[in-house]
Design a protein around this motif. Structure first.
Motif, PDB file in Angstrom:
ATOM      1  N   ARG A   1      43.265  72.660  52.413  1.00  0.00           N
ATOM      2  CA  ARG A   1      43.324  72.383  53.852  1.00  0.00           C
ATOM      3  C   ARG A   1      42.940  73.615  54.659  1.00  0.00           C
ATOM      4  N   LYS A   2      43.426  74.782  54.256  1.00  0.00           N
ATOM      5  CA  LYS A   2      43.154  76.001  55.004  1.00  0.00           C
ATOM      6  C   LYS A   2      41.694  76.443  54.893  1.00  0.00           C
ATOM      7  N   LEU A   3      41.120  76.298  53.692  1.00  0.00           N
ATOM      8  CA  LEU A   3      39.778  76.788  53.437  1.00  0.00           C
ATOM      9  C   LEU A   3      38.698  75.733  53.631  1.00  0.00           C
ATOM     10  N   ASN A   4      39.128  74.463  53.765  1.00  0.00           N
ATOM     11  CA  ASN A   4      38.171  73.354  53.826  1.00  0.00           C
ATOM     12  C   ASN A   4      37.224  73.391  52.626  1.00  0.00           C
ATOM     13  N   LEU A   5      37.789  73.657  51.446  1.00  0.00           N
ATOM     14  CA  LEU A   5      37.007  73.725  50.220  1.00  0.00           C
ATOM     15  C   LEU A   5      37.871  73.223  49.071  1.00  0.00           C
ATOM     16  N   ASP A   6      37.308  72.367  48.238  1.00  0.00           N
ATOM     17  CA  ASP A   6      38.060  71.763  47.144  1.00  0.00           C
ATOM     18  C   ASP A   6      38.145  72.754  45.986  1.00  0.00           C
ATOM     19  N   ILE A   7      39.164  73.622  46.018  1.00  0.00           N
ATOM     20  CA  ILE A   7      39.289  74.723  45.070  1.00  0.00           C
ATOM     21  C   ILE A   7      40.514  74.521  44.203  1.00  0.00           C
ATOM     22  N   ASP A   8      40.446  74.947  42.928  1.00  0.00           N
ATOM     23  CA  ASP A   8      41.594  74.893  42.028  1.00  0.00           C
ATOM     24  C   ASP A   8      41.557  76.098  41.095  1.00  0.00           C
ATOM     25  N   PHE A   9      42.527  76.185  40.193  1.00  0.00           N
ATOM     26  CA  PHE A   9      42.632  77.333  39.297  1.00  0.00           C
ATOM     27  C   PHE A   9      41.375  77.509  38.459  1.00  0.00           C
ATOM     28  N   ASP A  10      40.857  76.419  37.895  1.00  0.00           N
ATOM     29  CA  ASP A  10      39.701  76.516  37.013  1.00  0.00           C
ATOM     30  C   ASP A  10      38.467  77.025  37.738  1.00  0.00           C
ATOM     31  N   VAL A  11      38.299  76.619  39.012  1.00  0.00           N
ATOM     32  CA  VAL A  11      37.163  77.102  39.794  1.00  0.00           C
ATOM     33  C   VAL A  11      37.289  78.604  40.034  1.00  0.00           C
ATOM     34  N   VAL A  12      38.491  79.056  40.418  1.00  0.00           N
ATOM     35  CA  VAL A  12      38.709  80.488  40.650  1.00  0.00           C
ATOM     36  C   VAL A  12      38.446  81.294  39.378  1.00  0.00           C
ATOM     37  N   GLN A  13      38.980  80.827  38.254  1.00  0.00           N
ATOM     38  CA  GLN A  13      38.808  81.549  36.993  1.00  0.00           C
ATOM     39  C   GLN A  13      37.340  81.625  36.593  1.00  0.00           C
ATOM     40  N   ALA A  14      36.616  80.534  36.749  1.00  0.00           N
ATOM     41  CA  ALA A  14      35.195  80.536  36.380  1.00  0.00           C
ATOM     42  C   ALA A  14      34.405  81.504  37.244  1.00  0.00           C
ATOM     43  N   ILE A  15      34.726  81.564  38.539  1.00  0.00           N
ATOM     44  CA  ILE A  15      34.022  82.480  39.428  1.00  0.00           C
ATOM     45  C   ILE A  15      34.290  83.924  39.033  1.00  0.00           C
ATOM     46  N   LEU A  16      35.547  84.261  38.776  1.00  0.00           N
ATOM     47  CA  LEU A  16      35.865  85.649  38.493  1.00  0.00           C
ATOM     48  C   LEU A  16      35.351  86.098  37.132  1.00  0.00           C
ATOM     49  N   LEU A  17      35.239  85.194  36.162  1.00  0.00           N
ATOM     50  CA  LEU A  17      34.738  85.556  34.842  1.00  0.00           C
ATOM     51  C   LEU A  17      33.220  85.444  34.729  1.00  0.00           C
ATOM     52  N   GLY A  18      32.591  84.742  35.658  1.00  0.00           N
ATOM     53  CA  GLY A  18      31.169  84.481  35.518  1.00  0.00           C
ATOM     54  C   GLY A  18      30.868  83.544  34.366  1.00  0.00           C
ATOM     55  N   ASN A  19      31.761  82.588  34.115  1.00  0.00           N
ATOM     56  CA  ASN A  19      31.598  81.643  33.013  1.00  0.00           C
ATOM     57  C   ASN A  19      31.038  80.311  33.503  1.00  0.00           C
ATOM     58  N   TYR A  20      30.268  79.695  32.638  1.00  0.00           N
ATOM     59  CA  TYR A  20      29.757  78.336  32.900  1.00  0.00           C
ATOM     60  C   TYR A  20      30.774  77.316  32.428  1.00  0.00           C
ATOM     61  N   GLN A  21      30.995  76.283  33.243  1.00  0.00           N
ATOM     62  CA  GLN A  21      31.893  75.182  32.890  1.00  0.00           C
ATOM     63  C   GLN A  21      31.102  73.889  32.790  1.00  0.00           C
ATOM     64  N   ALA A  22      31.275  73.158  31.704  1.00  0.00           N
ATOM     65  CA  ALA A  22      30.659  71.848  31.559  1.00  0.00           C
ATOM     66  C   ALA A  22      31.623  70.806  32.106  1.00  0.00           C
ATOM     67  N   ARG A  23      31.444  70.444  33.357  1.00  0.00           N
ATOM     68  CA  ARG A  23      32.327  69.474  33.999  1.00  0.00           C
ATOM     69  C   ARG A  23      31.524  68.599  34.937  1.00  0.00           C
ATOM     70  N   GLY A  24      32.061  67.406  35.197  1.00  0.00           N
ATOM     71  CA  GLY A  24      31.428  66.512  36.154  1.00  0.00           C
ATOM     72  C   GLY A  24      30.135  65.931  35.630  1.00  0.00           C
ATOM     73  N   THR A  25      29.348  65.387  36.541  1.00  0.00           N
ATOM     74  CA  THR A  25      28.033  64.834  36.235  1.00  0.00           C
ATOM     75  C   THR A  25      27.001  65.919  36.459  1.00  0.00           C
TER      76      THR A  25
END
Length: 250
Positions: A118-142
């Motif tokens: 709500r504060k950031l107007n961005l759909d963010i969660d733990f996995d998104v934060v972790q992937a950004i900070l590690l520079g890792n690719y995630q196989a998710r979604g379509t």
């Protein structure tokens, strides 16, 4: 919530983890074939680091040291250290909760990711934060995989978020990540550079991010002076003093 506290939280959420002058330890390479995507992600149990981050927008220019600890897929912990041995703030993220203390104002928050969305107007969660900070690719979604010269371009749709990964063919590492919220138009662009090994894994020495939120631009950088990866258990302390005020959520 005070503007300074929210800005600090945003900075830490989006920029907790590019590495400078890394110290090789027990990291191992996990080069994966995810469909037709070939990527070398960082695999570890515990990570600790120290570094310097900056945040610049039209109103503020902030700079501070940070201390970072991670238990992979479980906890992200950070301490904000502006200098002279003083801790200004502390952050702890788990899979379902967000905690932060502002020691200078003696106040804290204890909330979840719905509040941050709500504060950031961005759909963010733990996995998104972790992937950004590690520079890792995630196989998710379509997703669809596109070739773009010397890079693999992977585009994913995760509910209302569109992820564009650009993975270099020379080292199979993520070099650029674009995340856009299709509902709000808000975006995060992250660039990883200066790869050197941690153990067997190439890892970015520098990172720069730009956040576009409701037409306003915020720029972040992060450089680390020390990084260590270990199998030994790390602590993630977060004890709130009794005289601190819990901030209400509006």
């Amino acid at each position: 919530m005070s503007k300074h506290l929210l800005c600090c939280l945003c900075a830490l959420l989006l920029l907790a983890g590019c590495k400078k002058e890394t110290m090789p330890t027990t990291a191992v390479a996990t080069t994966e074939n995810v469909g037709s995507v070939v990527v070398s992600n960082l695999d570890f149990n515990y990570l600790s680091a120290r570094g310097q981050f900056t945040m610049n927008d039209k109103n503020d220019n902030l700079s501070s040291g940070i201390s970072l600890r991670i238990k992979k897929d479980s906890v992200i912990w950070m301490s904000v250290l502006p200098g002279l041995g003083i801790e200004a703030a502390r952050l702890k993220l788990t899979q379902d909760s967000v905690y932060m203390m502002n020691r200078l104002r003696k106040e804290y928050i204890a909330t979840d990711y719905a509040f941050l969305r709500r504060k950031l107007n961005l759909d963010i969660d733990f996995d998104v934060v972790q992937a950004i900070l590690l520079g890792n690719y995630q196989a998710r979604g379509t997703e669809q995989v596109l070739d773009e010269q010397a890079m693999q371009h992977v585009q994913q749709l995760r509910e209302n978020l569109v992820f564009d990964y650009f993975i270099a063919g020379r080292n199979n590492k993520l070099e650029r990540l674009n995340v856009q919220d299709a509902q709000t138009g808000n975006t995060i662009t992250v660039r990883y550079d200066g790869f050197q090994p941690i153990g067997q894994v190439p890892f970015a020495h520098s990172m720069a991010a730009q956040v576009l939120k409701q037409g306003e631009v915020v720029d972040f950088t992060l450089n680390h002076s020390r990084v260590a990866i270990t199998d030994e258990q790390l602590d993630f302390p977060f004890a709130v003093p009794g005289d601190y005020k819990r901030l209400p959520f509006n």
